[in-house]
Design a protein around this motif. Structure first.
Motif, PDB file in Angstrom:
ATOM      1  N   UNK A  23      -4.723 -50.788 -45.534  1.00  0.00           N
ATOM      2  CA  UNK A  23      -4.550 -49.820 -46.307  1.00  0.00           C
ATOM      3  C   UNK A  23      -5.864 -49.692 -47.371  1.00  0.00           C
ATOM      4  N   UNK A  24      -5.560 -48.595 -48.287  1.00  0.00           N
ATOM      5  CA  UNK A  24      -6.337 -48.500 -49.244  1.00  0.00           C
ATOM      6  C   UNK A  24      -6.326 -49.565 -50.308  1.00  0.00           C
ATOM      7  N   UNK A  25      -4.911 -50.008 -50.682  1.00  0.00           N
ATOM      8  CA  UNK A  25      -4.772 -51.193 -51.465  1.00  0.00           C
ATOM      9  C   UNK A  25      -5.493 -52.324 -51.135  1.00  0.00           C
ATOM     10  N   UNK A  26      -5.271 -52.730 -49.707  1.00  0.00           N
ATOM     11  CA  UNK A  26      -6.158 -54.061 -49.194  1.00  0.00           C
ATOM     12  C   UNK A  26      -7.787 -53.828 -49.454  1.00  0.00           C
ATOM     13  N   UNK A  27      -8.089 -52.695 -49.059  1.00  0.00           N
ATOM     14  CA  UNK A  27      -9.380 -52.463 -49.411  1.00  0.00           C
ATOM     15  C   UNK A  27     -10.155 -52.435 -50.699  1.00  0.00           C
ATOM     16  N   UNK A  28      -9.092 -51.974 -51.745  1.00  0.00           N
ATOM     17  CA  UNK A  28      -9.427 -52.149 -52.958  1.00  0.00           C
ATOM     18  C   UNK A  28      -9.398 -53.691 -53.525  1.00  0.00           C
ATOM     19  N   UNK A  29      -8.517 -54.232 -53.084  1.00  0.00           N
ATOM     20  CA  UNK A  29      -8.383 -55.559 -53.444  1.00  0.00           C
ATOM     21  C   UNK A  29      -9.827 -56.269 -53.208  1.00  0.00           C
TER      22      UNK A  29
END
Length: 206
Positions: free
Chosen positions: A96-102
């Protein structure tokens, strides 16, 4: 597309990513989404992201500037306005975009302005360039929450820009020798890695 560049071993680099075995220029399998991040020298950034589950392709280039067809030498002058940027193509059913932003927040220092460690200049600034509304919301949410984490630790404010691709302008692929640089030169320069602060994975709530 054949870049026609030979590395130190005499091997010709092509359009195919040597780790992910997908095209640098597409097309990519569906479903996929694209996110762009700038967090200092793009060599180490790309290696971090090609190692993430669900990533289909990575490529490095120049984004956020005013100069058409910039070269590495042009960008290093600081006059073109571009940042060294990694393009991430990913499968949203596997990550997810969230995983990549983390990963983005945890592996560089987003408080340093126009530098990253010993690398100084606007080309090394921190930047997120989104291509979907979900990415935008997650980027802004995570900047706020991670900023609180850093403030509690006595760190300065986050300087990361968050832009749409339309606002950032065209992404220009960097020269062939920059692509997957740390695959071809595994002991090359890299100043990226976990910086000691954990970012909560951003998620959208209904």
């Amino acid at each position: 597309m054949d870049f026609g560049f030979q590395n130190d071993t005499g091997t010709t680099l092509t359009d195919i990513h040597p780790v992910l075995q997908t095209s640098l220029t597409g097309p990519w399998p569906l479903p996929h989404e694209v996110l762009y991040v700038a967090m200092g020298c793009f060599w180490g950034v790309e290696r971090i992201y090609w190692s993430q589950p669900g990533v289909i392709n990575t490529a490095v280039g120049y984004l956020g500037g005013r100069w058409p067809h910039p070269t590495y030498e042009d960008v290093c002058t600081g006059q073109t306005g571009h940042a060294e940027t990694t393009r991430i193509v990913y499968d949203p059913t596997r990550t997810s975009a969230g995983d990549l932003l983390k990963v983005f927040w945890e592996n560089h220092d987003p408080t340093q302005g126009e530098r990253q460690g010993n690398d100084r200049g606007s080309q090394y600034r921190s930047m997120i360039v989104y291509t979907t509304e979900e990415q935008r919301q997650l980027a802004e949410q995570s900047r706020q929450t991670f900023g609180k984490t850093l403030a509690q630790a006595g760190r300065g404010p986050i300087t990361t820009e968050i832009l749409s691709l339309a606002a950032a302008g065209e992404f220009w692929l960097a020269e062939p020798y920059h692509q997957a640089y740390l695959f071809h030169h595994p002991h090359g320069y890299c100043n990226h890695g976990f910086k000691g602060f954990v970012c909560e994975t951003p998620r959208l709530t209904n």
